[in-house]
Design a protein around this motif. Sequence first.
Motif, PDB file in Angstrom:
ATOM      1  N   GLU A  10      14.105  16.064  43.896  1.00 35.83           N
ATOM      2  CA  GLU A  10      13.407  15.965  45.181  1.00 35.83           C
ATOM      3  C   GLU A  10      13.233  17.345  45.818  1.00 35.83           C
ATOM      4  N   TRP A  11      14.261  18.191  45.659  1.00 31.95           N
ATOM      5  CA  TRP A  11      14.157  19.567  46.177  1.00 31.95           C
ATOM      6  C   TRP A  11      12.953  20.272  45.562  1.00 31.95           C
ATOM      7  N   GLY A  14       9.645  18.985  46.727  1.00 31.10           N
ATOM      8  CA  GLY A  14       9.368  19.189  48.147  1.00 31.10           C
ATOM      9  C   GLY A  14       9.355  17.920  48.956  1.00 31.10           C
ATOM     10  N   LEU A  16      12.255  16.290  50.065  1.00 29.03           N
ATOM     11  CA  LEU A  16      13.460  16.097  50.869  1.00 29.03           C
ATOM     12  C   LEU A  16      13.133  16.186  52.353  1.00 29.03           C
ATOM     13  N   ARG A  20      18.099  17.313  55.244  1.00 23.78           N
ATOM     14  CA  ARG A  20      18.758  17.323  53.936  1.00 23.78           C
ATOM     15  C   ARG A  20      18.389  18.583  53.162  1.00 23.78           C
ATOM     16  N   ARG A  21      17.149  19.055  53.325  1.00 25.16           N
ATOM     17  CA  ARG A  21      16.740  20.268  52.627  1.00 25.16           C
ATOM     18  C   ARG A  21      17.526  21.480  53.141  1.00 25.16           C
ATOM     19  N   ASP A  22      17.748  21.544  54.454  1.00 25.41           N
ATOM     20  CA  ASP A  22      18.521  22.651  55.021  1.00 25.41           C
ATOM     21  C   ASP A  22      19.959  22.636  54.503  1.00 25.41           C
ATOM     22  N   ALA A  24      20.972  21.269  51.684  1.00 24.17           N
ATOM     23  CA  ALA A  24      20.955  21.612  50.260  1.00 24.17           C
ATOM     24  C   ALA A  24      20.789  23.115  50.070  1.00 24.17           C
ATOM     25  N   SER A  25      19.967  23.731  50.918  1.00 27.31           N
ATOM     26  CA  SER A  25      19.761  25.179  50.820  1.00 27.31           C
ATOM     27  C   SER A  25      21.068  25.929  51.055  1.00 27.31           C
TER      28      SER A  25
END
Length: 211
Positions: A10-11, A14, A16, A20-22, A24-25
Amino acid sequence: MEHLDDILPEWLLGTLEPARRDAASRHLDGCERCRAELARLTPAVDALGALVTPEPPPAAALPRLMRQMEGPGRFARWAEQVAAFLDVTRERALAVLESMADPNQWMPGPVEGVELMPLEPGPAREGMMAAVVRLLPGARYPRHSHQGREWSLVLEGGFREDNGHEVWPGDALEKPDGSLHDFTALQGPACICLTVLDGVTSFEELADGGA
């Protein structure tokens, strides 16, 4: 956060959600294992694009898109705001927005580069003056004072007041009784805004023989 095996695809796609993306980053910054897994998966995800055969858009798609972007219909998205601003029905608001494409609806404004289209507001605005104002890029609306309140709603383009405050599409501006200002249309598309005045304006510069 645990390792990101389940969400790395999903990351890469694009998809996410921002939160959740923040997270994961932040995890990737400190996790060598997940960075290695991300590097392993990246070529496979990038290759997915090669599996899709490009399809040319229908011949009518571009003209239809340009009509939506540049034609009278581009203002339809403001119908609800315009209806509330003028206290009219949505259908009447749409008719007003469509009528702006008719050059016969416009009259010269107080200075060159400014045009006006008078309007009839609804019951809550009874007795007030209403108009659509169109300013060419760089056109300056002369300095004036408000004897009564004034409301403006920008639909396209924008303007900058003499104090540096900028007003953009979707922004509303209220000027109180006794206020004084001038404004200049920003570069880009012509500034188109609705204005309702509960009172009158006095153009100081015009009265003094200025601009």
